[in-house]
Design an enzyme around this catalytic site. Sequence first.
Site, PDB file in Angstrom:
ATOM      1  N   MET A  11       0.808  -1.218   0.000  1.00  0.00           N
ATOM      2  CA  MET A  11       0.000   0.000   0.000  1.00  0.00           C
ATOM      3  C   MET A  11       0.844   1.272   0.000  1.00  0.00           C
ATOM      4  O   MET A  11       0.665   2.140   0.855  1.00  0.00           O
ATOM      5  CB  MET A  11      -0.941  -0.016   1.202  1.00  0.00           C
ATOM      6  CG  MET A  11      -1.867  -1.218   1.238  1.00  0.00           C
ATOM      7  SD  MET A  11      -2.910  -1.321  -0.232  1.00  0.00           S
ATOM      8  CE  MET A  11      -4.064  -0.021   0.127  1.00  0.00           C
TER       9      MET A  11
ATOM     10  N   HIS B 215      -4.484  -5.363  -8.978  1.00  0.00           N
ATOM     11  CA  HIS B 215      -5.393  -4.304  -8.538  1.00  0.00           C
ATOM     12  C   HIS B 215      -6.817  -4.861  -8.523  1.00  0.00           C
ATOM     13  O   HIS B 215      -7.235  -5.525  -9.481  1.00  0.00           O
ATOM     14  CB  HIS B 215      -5.293  -3.099  -9.474  1.00  0.00           C
ATOM     15  CG  HIS B 215      -6.159  -1.964  -9.039  1.00  0.00           C
ATOM     16  ND1 HIS B 215      -5.853  -1.152  -7.972  1.00  0.00           N
ATOM     17  CD2 HIS B 215      -7.359  -1.532  -9.502  1.00  0.00           C
ATOM     18  CE1 HIS B 215      -6.811  -0.257  -7.794  1.00  0.00           C
ATOM     19  NE2 HIS B 215      -7.734  -0.475  -8.710  1.00  0.00           N
TER      20      HIS B 215
END
Length: 216
Positions: free
Chosen positions: A96, A115
Site C-alpha cells: 500500500m 489491482h
Amino acid sequence: MTKTGISCRIVVLISGSGTNLQAIIDACGSGQIAGNVVGVISNEPSAYGLTRALRANIVAVNLNHRDYESRTLYDQALGDAIDTFSADLVVLAGFMRILSADFVKKFEGRLINIHPSLLPDYRGLDTHRRVLADRKSVHGATVHFVTEGLDEGPVIIQAQTSVDRTDTEMTLADKVHAIEHQIYPQAIAWFAAGRLRLEDHHVTLDGNLISGGQTL
Ligand code: GRF
C-alpha cells in the site's frame, strides 16, 4: 524450470494479510510457477504476510517506511533490499505505497501489481465500495506491469466476477480475492517460464502482442 533452466527468483512486497502471497507460495510449491519466493518485504511491521513467509521458510524483511525521512530514501532502501535477493521479478501484492519514478524505472519490466478492479475502471482505493455505489453488475481484478502512473501500466490478465444485489463490500472482496488467487499465479507462471515480457510498453506472451491483457 524456465526455458533457460533457471528458476525465477521472486520477491513479494506486502503491507497486509498476504493471501495473494500465499497463493503465489503455493503455486511455486505445486510447480505451477517455475520459481521460488526468495524474499518477502513489508512496510508494515504487523503484516500477517510476514508470518506466512516465515512459516514457508522464506526470508521476511520488515522495512518500516516510518523509519525514513522521505519517499526517496525509503524507496532507495527498498530497492537495495530487493537487490540483496537478486530478484528476477518483483511482485506487489497488496503493497500500500506509491512508488517513486526512480524505483519504477529501476525494476521496469520485472515489476508487476494486482489491482482489485477491471482497470482502467476504478483506479485507486476502495474499489469494492465504489463498484457497489455505482450499482455495477460486474467487477474484477487486473494484473499489470507497473509503470509510473497509479494503477496504470500494460495489462497482463484480468478476470471478472458478478456483483449480486446481496453483495456487501466484504462478500465482494472475497469474490475478488478468489479470482486474484488464480490470475496472479498464472501471470507469474508465464513470466517465470520466460513467456511474458514488457516490450516498448506493450505486453507480449510467447512473442505475440496482447493488447488489453488476457482474460481468464
Ligand atoms: C488485494 O485485493 C489486491 O488486489 C490489493 O490489495 C489486496 C491484498 O490482499 N492490491 P492480500 O494481502 O493479498 O490478501
